[in-house]
Design an enzyme around this catalytic site. Structure first.
Site, PDB file in Angstrom:
ATOM      1  CG  PHE A 102     -47.990  55.328  46.062  1.00 42.51           C
ATOM      2  CD1 PHE A 102     -48.532  55.611  44.820  1.00 42.51           C
ATOM      3  CD2 PHE A 102     -47.694  56.381  46.916  1.00 42.51           C
ATOM      4  CE1 PHE A 102     -48.776  56.934  44.441  1.00 42.51           C
ATOM      5  CE2 PHE A 102     -47.922  57.708  46.541  1.00 42.51           C
ATOM      6  CZ  PHE A 102     -48.463  57.976  45.307  1.00 42.51           C
ATOM      7  CD  GLN A 120     -41.332  61.154  52.506  1.00 42.63           C
ATOM      8  OE1 GLN A 120     -42.444  61.646  52.343  1.00 42.63           O
ATOM      9  NE2 GLN A 120     -41.149  59.865  52.717  1.00 42.63           N
ATOM     10  CG  HIS A 147     -41.990  63.467  46.751  1.00 41.23           C
ATOM     11  ND1 HIS A 147     -41.758  63.081  45.461  1.00 41.23           N
ATOM     12  CD2 HIS A 147     -43.175  62.925  47.107  1.00 41.23           C
ATOM     13  CE1 HIS A 147     -42.791  62.340  45.047  1.00 41.23           C
ATOM     14  NE2 HIS A 147     -43.650  62.225  46.030  1.00 41.23           N
ATOM     15  CG  LEU A 164     -45.513  66.167  44.936  1.00 39.54           C
ATOM     16  CD1 LEU A 164     -44.189  65.772  45.548  1.00 39.54           C
ATOM     17  CD2 LEU A 164     -46.638  65.895  45.897  1.00 39.54           C
ATOM     18  CD  GLU A 201     -44.233  57.118  46.037  1.00 41.61           C
ATOM     19  OE1 GLU A 201     -44.147  58.052  46.841  1.00 41.61           O
ATOM     20  OE2 GLU A 201     -43.994  55.944  46.333  1.00 41.61           O
ATOM     21  NE  ARG A 234     -43.479  59.521  48.711  1.00 40.30           N
ATOM     22  CZ  ARG A 234     -44.562  60.202  49.053  1.00 40.30           C
ATOM     23  NH1 ARG A 234     -44.550  60.930  50.151  1.00 40.30           N
ATOM     24  NH2 ARG A 234     -45.633  60.161  48.304  1.00 40.30           N
ATOM     25  CG  HIS A 257     -43.282  65.590  50.068  1.00 39.50           C
ATOM     26  ND1 HIS A 257     -44.163  66.413  49.418  1.00 39.50           N
ATOM     27  CD2 HIS A 257     -43.946  64.432  50.264  1.00 39.50           C
ATOM     28  CE1 HIS A 257     -45.309  65.766  49.234  1.00 39.50           C
ATOM     29  NE2 HIS A 257     -45.206  64.578  49.750  1.00 39.50           N
ATOM     30  NE  ARG A 313     -45.803  61.328  54.502  1.00 41.89           N
ATOM     31  CZ  ARG A 313     -46.300  61.404  53.264  1.00 41.89           C
ATOM     32  NH1 ARG A 313     -47.100  60.454  52.810  1.00 41.89           N
ATOM     33  NH2 ARG A 313     -45.984  62.416  52.478  1.00 41.89           N
TER      34      ARG A 313
END
Lengths: 605, 248, 250
Positions: free
Chosen positions: A124, A237, A239, A253, A256, A317, A382, A417
């Site tokens: 990730f 955040q 995304h 969404l 990821e 991100r 997000h 994050r």
């Protein structure tokens, strides 16, 4: 004003508000410590936003990459958060996540396996090693179902479709909470020694978001009103990959995991643009050519070792989101204002197996077959890194008896994050909050009392929209709030925009006082929204004020007028609290990291 | 802009009616979008349950043109232009208001199922082929469409004796877990009422997660019940080679 | 915005708000089964034209010839495949829908009384013995394979004709149906909870996996084999009574 003072009363030692991953884990822990626990959720049990989490749980189990350990995870988390994280939380998180994941497995969660029968882990963004334990792309569902089934067999009382609108206090201490059942508008009082907030985020303040209707910032608002302070609220955040088309699913969404499995981002010219957006400092960790990235993917797919470095799509991100935004803004976007994310070069059967819900999501909702065509994606709001300030080891806020865990608490993720750190955050800090609250409840010699006055004011507040002089449609107000936040407090921010935004929020606050609803209490979404709007306003204002105050760019907070990162701001958290009727902003120093942890950042890794 | 006509079930006090609304159609619009449009423009008190809008939470179950479906997954362009689209609440559960029903019975049933039980506290080695069946069952998003369509619950109202497809799936998922130590055959026969299922497969037809509810969960559980209660040979063999799993 | 129609309807036969032609499937299924049952009954009573040269009709195989049995020998055999199919999980679905209308289709009101016992009481509780019919049907299937192999030899010489090709297709389809059976799937490995435990369970997993592949299309196998078994009998009958040619290729 209604004279109807009828409400039902429940007593418990610990009241948990929110039944997502953090709330459930906290409730299970508190209950295991032998105190009585009530769990309240706005939706039905098991529908919380955790089910939307797709990619996986980050935990340094080292099942796939044997070199992994908690120190690397800690380091990745701190670097991803631009060192603004509460170091102790990041440390606890990295150390305890593997335990929590194994515990979840022993409670019946069924993770995907490696060839030698261990929990499989995938790559990730921002994680040095393959670290995300997953179940296809429905990890959150697996987690919530496991916790739910564990919880209901442990004697936790669950109150579904119940909204809490006010925390009650006895002097300084928490004494309970008041709210209503969505189903029939019945009022309900919970008398509790301790309250754990696990209400999640604030996404519904933005128009393009991956969040569900529940994300109205209830926990942040309840805590703020009860006297707790919120930190780092400006770090929101976006995304990088949300759906952009069709309009009805804009913001939904796209995990990821697609990039973790080798998905490639291209602009409309077919250029793989992420190569040019990797920050100088991190260039050594990422592949430099298509060929190298392809070798890495090839090795990852076959579970082999390679000396190739990660593809550039696996940057953090904040960086990927900004890059996509920039590509679109500079005219290299796709037909519907996004960029292309392509996994179709891989074996179709493998894609369907590793990303089943993405496959169905695009097939059913956008008529796109991701095994044959690229997806169109763009940034979507997000997650909020900021939240209620808590003590790292007990998750206690500064209000005695008030605890918080999960997205509604702040500190753990700093300025940004990493993907996969949220599910582990829920488990680690859910557990700590449960233990913290149970210990606190046990330590109390007497049960705090609730005041009728506070209850009456909560009821009055709820019945306000029924008054005859109210005349504004709450759905219109909600739309207006979305527009303000998306226009003035988006991915890139500027002094002038933020000031305009704040002014508009102030005007909106006045209008919200006139929000009206038909006086029908039975499952009346209009009425519910009138109350939710007040909570949304508090977090929206906090985000805007925090963003105004932080005159630098760091992680998810990007100021066009202050594009550089300022080391002085890096030493401080933005703290927001209520003083009288005013929202106050203060900079407070970050806790100092001990030397042995500091060393991790000095060594060449 | 083209318009769609929706006939939406509304409850007004004690009377229930269908109300007709006109909604402008956008590209890729789903029924839930239309319901939200109605809520925002005509009827702020229109009750509807929803969360994720991505077919992941299973909240927005309803009956669209008589078919149990998730509103967030039913696209407006599946219908012919000008067609009147009926939207009703789940018929099997008591009505709360408009499109919302009281599904709490399902939670009561779930609570009674003997939970996951294991005696292995060490590091687990489990191979992918051992869990693939269970993973299919665990895809369930608890939308309760299978419970709604199941005629044992819907027509015969045997909620007293039958746990319904959702919980047969769940029980199968526990029973087939390689580390679980219980045998729930007795439970599904006696409390779960598996014999009431006549495998007419409507549950599988409506499942938005495409779980093969009947073929992979219910029938294998029925066969396990046969092993335990109907097949004299396996019953005899079970007595001799004392089965390791505890019968509940 | 105008108001129209009524209350929630009570569930009675055929009640639904479905707008599609939900009744087509049960009607077709009902007609299909009825056609087969009528033909099979007629053929069983006919007691003639079931054997010519090396060919034996599947309705009359294995061929019994007992002094004490005065009716058509078909009845000594047919109860086995009939029982196998009647207790088959697919057929149960099909006839509960088509003939019992319980329910006729999904989200459509059922037919019949208040008291519903499903498969918990006599006689339907006997459906649980499906696996015993599976055992018996497997023996019959073995005999049919034997018949088919035999049908390729004309007085010791190998030969191919339209008839023995039809018989071959029939036994292949019957095998696909029988070995995709849900009971078979359970018995070969479905009953295990851990496939990787030892060498034995690992091979059971492989077999289970194959049966599962067949089982996924059990309905298709059920229909094709039902048709093929009827057609094989029909063709042999027509050849036996001289209506159709035998068409031997070599």
């Amino acid at each position: 004003m209604s004279e109807n003072q009828n409400y039902e009363t429940h007593e418990c030692d610990v009241l948990v508000i929110g039944a997502g991953g953090a709330g459930l884990r906290a409730a299970i822990e508190a209950s295991a410590q032998g105190v009585s626990v009530a769990l309240v959720c706005k939706s039905l049990l098991g529908k919380a936003h955790t089910v939307m989490a797709e990619g996986g749980i980050a935990a340094a189990l080292a099942n796939v990459d044997a070199e992994d350990n908690w120190k690397t995870h800690f380091r990745d988390t701190m670097l991803g958060g631009k060192m603004l994280n509460n170091w102790r939380m990041a440390q606890l998180h990295a150390q305890e996540a593997p335990l929590r994941v194994k515990e979840l497995e022993h409670w019946g969660a069924v993770f995907d396996r490696t060839k030698d029968g261990k929990i499989l882990q995938r790559a990730f963004g921002g994680h040095t090693y393959k670290r995300l334990c997953h179940v296809g792309d429905r990890t959150g569902l697996e987690m919530i179902r496991t916790l739910q089934d564990r919880g209901i067999h442990q004697g936790i009382d669950v109150y579904m479709e119940c909204t809490i609108t006010k925390l009650l206090k006895d002097g300084d201490r928490i004494s309970g909470a008041f709210g209503y059942y969505r189903e029939d508008g019945r009022y309900v009082l919970f008398q509790a020694k301790a309250v754990i907030l696990a209400t999640g985020g604030v996404g519904k303040s933005f128009s393009v978001t991956s969040n569900s209707w529940e994300y109205t910032g209830d926990g942040q608002a309840l805590a703020y009103e009860a006297g707790a302070d919120l930190i780092d609220m400006e770090f929101v955040q976006f995304h990088p990959t949300g759906m952009v088309w069709p309009p009805g699913v804009r913001g939904l969404l796209v995990t990821e995991g697609v990039r973790g499995e080798g998905g490639i981002l291209r602009n409309t010219n077919g250029e793989r643009f992420m190569f040019k957006y990797i920050p100088e400092a991190n260039k050594k960790d990422f592949a430099e050519t298509d060929e190298e990235a392809a070798r890495w993917v090839e090795a990852a797919v076959n579970g082999q070792k390679t000396d190739a470095r990660r593809p550039p799509e696996l940057s953090t991100r904040d960086n990927v989101a900004r890059s996509i935004y920039t590509e679109v803004k500079e005219g290299r976007g796709s037909e519907h204002g996004g960029v292309y994310l392509d996994i179709s070069y891989q074996d179709p059967e493998r894609v369907k197996k590793k990303l089943p819900s993405m496959y169905h999501q695009f097939k059913d909702l956008a008529d796109v077959d991701i095994t044959a065509q690229p997806m169109e994606v763009g940034p979507t709001m997000h997650y909020i890194m900021g939240g209620i300030r808590v003590d790292a080891d007990t998750q206690a806020s500064r209000v005695p008896g008030l605890f918080a865990a999960g997205e509604c608490s702040g500190g753990m993720h700093g300025a940004n994050r990493l993907g996969g750190n949220s599910l582990s955050d829920l488990l680690v800090f859910g557990q700590l909050a449960g233990a913290g609250a149970a210990n606190y409840a046990k330590s109390l010699s007497s049960t705090p009392s609730v005041s009728n006055e506070q209850i009456k004011s909560a009821i009055d507040d709820l019945e306000e929209p029924f008054k005859a002089d109210k005349n504004v449609n709450p759905f219109d107000l909600h739309k207006e709030l979305n527009q303000i936040m998306s226009t003035y407090v988006g991915i890139f921010r500027e002094e002038e925009d933020l000031r305009t935004g704040l002014e508009k929020l102030n005007q909106l606050k006045e209008k919200i006082k006139h929000a009206s609803s038909s006086p029908n209490k039975i499952y009346n979404p209009g009425w519910h929204l009138c109350r939710d709007l007040q909570h949304m306003m508090i977090s929206s204002e906090a985000i805007t004020r925090g963003a105004l105050n932080r005159k630098e760019s760091r992680g998810a907070h990007s100021r066009l007028d202050y594009p550089a990162t300022d080391p002085e701001y890096g030493k401080c958290n933005t703290s927001i609290f209520q003083q009288g009727d005013e929202m106050k902003v203060e900079m407070t120093p970050c806790p100092e990291m001990p030397c042995e942890l500091k060393e991790l950042f000095e060594k060449k890794h | 802009m083209p318009e769609a006509t929706l006939k939406v079930f509304r409850s007004k006090g004690d009377t229930n009616t269908f109300e007709t609304y006109k909604v402008p159609i956008e590209d890729g619009m789903v029924i839930l979008d239309a319901i939200h449009y109605i809520q925002q423009h005509y009827a702020p008190d229109l009750a509807v349950r929803w969360n994720c809008k991505a077919a992941k939470c299973g909240s927005c179950s309803a009956e669209v043109n008589g078919k149990p479906s998730l509103m967030c997954k039913t696209r407006m362009d599946d219908f012919t232009t000008g067609e009147e689209i009926t939207v009703e609440p789940l018929r099997t559960f008591p009505l709360v208001k408009d499109l919302v029903t009281d599904v709490s019975w399902n939670y009561q049933v779930n609570k009674k199922i003997p939970p996951f039980t294991t005696n292995d506290n060490g590091e687990w080695v489990i191979y992918q082929e051992d869990i693939e069946r269970v993973q299919e069952f665990r895809k369930c998003i608890e939308c309760f469409l299978c419970q709604d369509v199941c005629h044992v619950l819907r027509d015969h109202d045997r909620k007293d004796a039958f746990m319904g497809p959702r919980f047969l799936v769940r029980t199968a998922g526990l029973d087939m877990h390689p580390k679980d130590t219980l045998n729930r055959s007795k439970y599904v026969k006696e409390q779960g009422g598996i014999g009431l299922c006549n495998i007419t497969k409507c549950c599988s037809e409506v499942c938005p997660e495409e779980i093969h509810i009947t073929d992979n969960a219910i029938i294998p559980m029925k066969e396990r019940v046969v092993d335990q209660f109907y097949d004299p040979v396996t019953m005899f063999l079970n007595k001799i080679f004392n089965n390791k799993k505890k019968l509940v | 915005m105008q108001q129209s129609s009524s209350l929630r309807q009570q569930a009675s036969f055929g009640t639904t708000t479905r707008k599609d032609a939900w009744w087509v499937e049960p009607v077709l299924v009902g007609l299909g089964f009825a056609a087969f049952i009528i033909y099979a009954t007629f053929r069983a009573f006919e007691n003639n034209y079931f054997e010519i040269g090396p060919y034996l009709s599947p309705f009359y195989s294995p061929k019994f010839n007992f002094d004490w049995w005065h009716m058509s020998p078909a009845f000594l055999i047919l109860w086995i495949p009939a029982g196998f199919r009647a207790t088959c999980y697919y057929y149960r679905k099909a006839y509960y829908r088509a003939y019992f209308a319980d329910p006729p289709a999904c989200a459509v009101g059922h037919f019949g009384g208040e008291k519903y016992c499903g498969e918990t009481t006599f006689p339907l509780v006997l459906q649980n013995l499906h696996r015993y019919f599976f055992y018996l049907a497997t023996i019959v299937l073995a005999v049919l394979w034997y018949d088919t192999v035999k049908a390729f030899f004309f007085n010791g010489a190998f030969g191919v004709s339209i008839v023995n090709l039809i018989m071959l297709a029939n036994v292949i389809l019957l095998s696909g149906y029988s070995f995709g059976c849900h009971a078979c799937r359970h018995l070969v490995g479905g009953k295990l909870n851990c496939f990787s435990a030892n060498a034995c369970t690992k091979s059971q997993f492989k077999i289970w996996h194959w049966v599962t592949r067949l089982n996924e299309h059990h309905m298709l196998w059920a229909w094709l084999s039902l048709f093929s078994v009827g057609f094989t009998d029909f063709y042999i009958r027509q050849v036996a009574c001289g209506a159709f040619p035998e068409l031997q290729f070599f």
